[in-house]
Design a protein around this motif. Structure first.
Motif, PDB file in Angstrom:
ATOM      1  N   VAL A 137       0.198   7.831   3.696  1.00  0.00           N
ATOM      2  CA  VAL A 137       1.611   7.877   3.301  1.00  0.00           C
ATOM      3  C   VAL A 137       2.453   7.005   4.222  1.00  0.00           C
ATOM      4  O   VAL A 137       3.416   6.361   3.789  1.00  0.00           O
ATOM      5  N   ALA A 138       2.089   6.917   5.494  1.00  0.00           N
ATOM      6  CA  ALA A 138       2.867   6.125   6.464  1.00  0.00           C
ATOM      7  C   ALA A 138       2.900   4.636   6.113  1.00  0.00           C
ATOM      8  O   ALA A 138       3.858   3.948   6.448  1.00  0.00           O
ATOM      9  N   TYR A 139       1.873   4.131   5.434  1.00  0.00           N
ATOM     10  CA  TYR A 139       1.920   2.732   5.003  1.00  0.00           C
ATOM     11  C   TYR A 139       3.145   2.497   4.115  1.00  0.00           C
ATOM     12  O   TYR A 139       3.761   1.445   4.163  1.00  0.00           O
ATOM     13  N   PHE A 140       3.473   3.492   3.318  1.00  0.00           N
ATOM     14  CA  PHE A 140       4.589   3.380   2.381  1.00  0.00           C
ATOM     15  C   PHE A 140       5.932   3.672   3.056  1.00  0.00           C
ATOM     16  O   PHE A 140       6.916   3.009   2.773  1.00  0.00           O
ATOM     17  N   THR A 141       5.966   4.657   3.923  1.00  0.00           N
ATOM     18  CA  THR A 141       7.236   5.070   4.527  1.00  0.00           C
ATOM     19  C   THR A 141       7.583   4.271   5.767  1.00  0.00           C
ATOM     20  O   THR A 141       8.762   4.061   6.056  1.00  0.00           O
ATOM     21  N   ARG A 194      -1.972  -4.888   2.937  1.00  0.00           N
ATOM     22  CA  ARG A 194      -0.879  -5.513   2.199  1.00  0.00           C
ATOM     23  C   ARG A 194      -0.460  -4.512   1.130  1.00  0.00           C
ATOM     24  O   ARG A 194      -1.295  -3.859   0.524  1.00  0.00           O
ATOM     25  N   MET A 195       0.839  -4.401   0.928  1.00  0.00           N
ATOM     26  CA  MET A 195       1.365  -3.591  -0.166  1.00  0.00           C
ATOM     27  C   MET A 195       1.673  -4.557  -1.317  1.00  0.00           C
ATOM     28  O   MET A 195       2.450  -5.490  -1.133  1.00  0.00           O
ATOM     29  N   VAL A 196       1.054  -4.338  -2.463  1.00  0.00           N
ATOM     30  CA  VAL A 196       1.282  -5.193  -3.627  1.00  0.00           C
ATOM     31  C   VAL A 196       1.497  -4.290  -4.839  1.00  0.00           C
ATOM     32  O   VAL A 196       0.666  -3.430  -5.129  1.00  0.00           O
ATOM     33  N   GLY A 197       2.592  -4.492  -5.510  1.00  0.00           N
ATOM     34  CA  GLY A 197       2.880  -3.704  -6.705  1.00  0.00           C
ATOM     35  C   GLY A 197       2.956  -2.214  -6.418  1.00  0.00           C
ATOM     36  O   GLY A 197       2.588  -1.410  -7.253  1.00  0.00           O
ATOM     37  N   GLY A 198       3.398  -1.862  -5.223  1.00  0.00           N
ATOM     38  CA  GLY A 198       3.513  -0.462  -4.867  1.00  0.00           C
ATOM     39  C   GLY A 198       2.185   0.210  -4.565  1.00  0.00           C
ATOM     40  O   GLY A 198       2.087   1.433  -4.586  1.00  0.00           O
ATOM     41  N   ARG A 199       1.154  -0.571  -4.289  1.00  0.00           N
ATOM     42  CA  ARG A 199      -0.164  -0.024  -3.968  1.00  0.00           C
ATOM     43  C   ARG A 199      -0.658  -0.604  -2.645  1.00  0.00           C
ATOM     44  O   ARG A 199      -0.360  -1.744  -2.298  1.00  0.00           O
TER      45      ARG A 199
END
Length: 167
Positions: free
Chosen positions: A54-58, A122-127
């Motif tokens: 989750v931390a990758y996103f937040t 890498r975050m691509v397209g929300g993934r």
């Protein structure tokens, strides 16, 4: 130096366009993250070597989780920095788990299985996508749409496996 700055700006614009395209096409849901094996740490058996998915996103960074906030999902143990992150993941794990089970996205695009490094992502397209090396991530960055399409095709061609197996 000026030319390098222009190339970086062009890549940044390309990523923004690619992310919007994937979101518009619903690609984030089109590639199932967990029908096949999930890469785990060979010594601990923990997904993402204990980094909080989750931390990758937040936080947009690889942040080490703790066994105090662990959760088992899909036969694999995951660590989180907080109970809140654990609960967020538990409510929608398909969104937060890495694509291709944590295998290197560029290696997958080339038709190979290689463990992704949780610190090279890498975050691509929300993934979330992981890469074996900075070089593989740079190669992916040169043609992300083509690489992602090839990786998805190659991932779909793999036989389903039990979660938690390592390569």
């Amino acid at each position: 130096m000026r030319q390098i700055g222009k190339q970086i700006l062009t890549l940044t614009k390309s990523y923004a366009t690619l992310c919007l395209l994937f979101l518009a096409l619903g690609f984030a849901q089109a590639v199932p993250a967990q029908e096949k094996s999930i890469i785990t740490n060979a010594l601990t058996g923990v997904a993402l070597s204990g980094f909080d998915p989750v931390a990758y996103f937040t936080e947009n960074t690889a942040t080490q989780g703790s066994p105090v906030n662990e959760l088992e999902w899909n036969g694999v143990t995951w660590y989180f920095v907080s109970a809140a992150n654990r609960d967020i993941f538990a409510n929608n794990p398909e969104v937060y788990a890495p694509l291709f089970g944590g295998h290197c996205a560029m290696a997958m695009a080339r038709g190979h299985l290689s463990d992704g490094n949780p610190q090279i992502f890498r975050m691509v397209g929300g993934r979330l996508m992981l890469f074996y090396s900075i070089g593989n991530r740079a190669a992916f960055d040169m043609a992300p749409g083509t690489a992602l399409a090839s990786a998805a095709t190659n991932w779909d061609a793999l036989p389903d496996r039990r979660a938690g197996q390592t390569e």
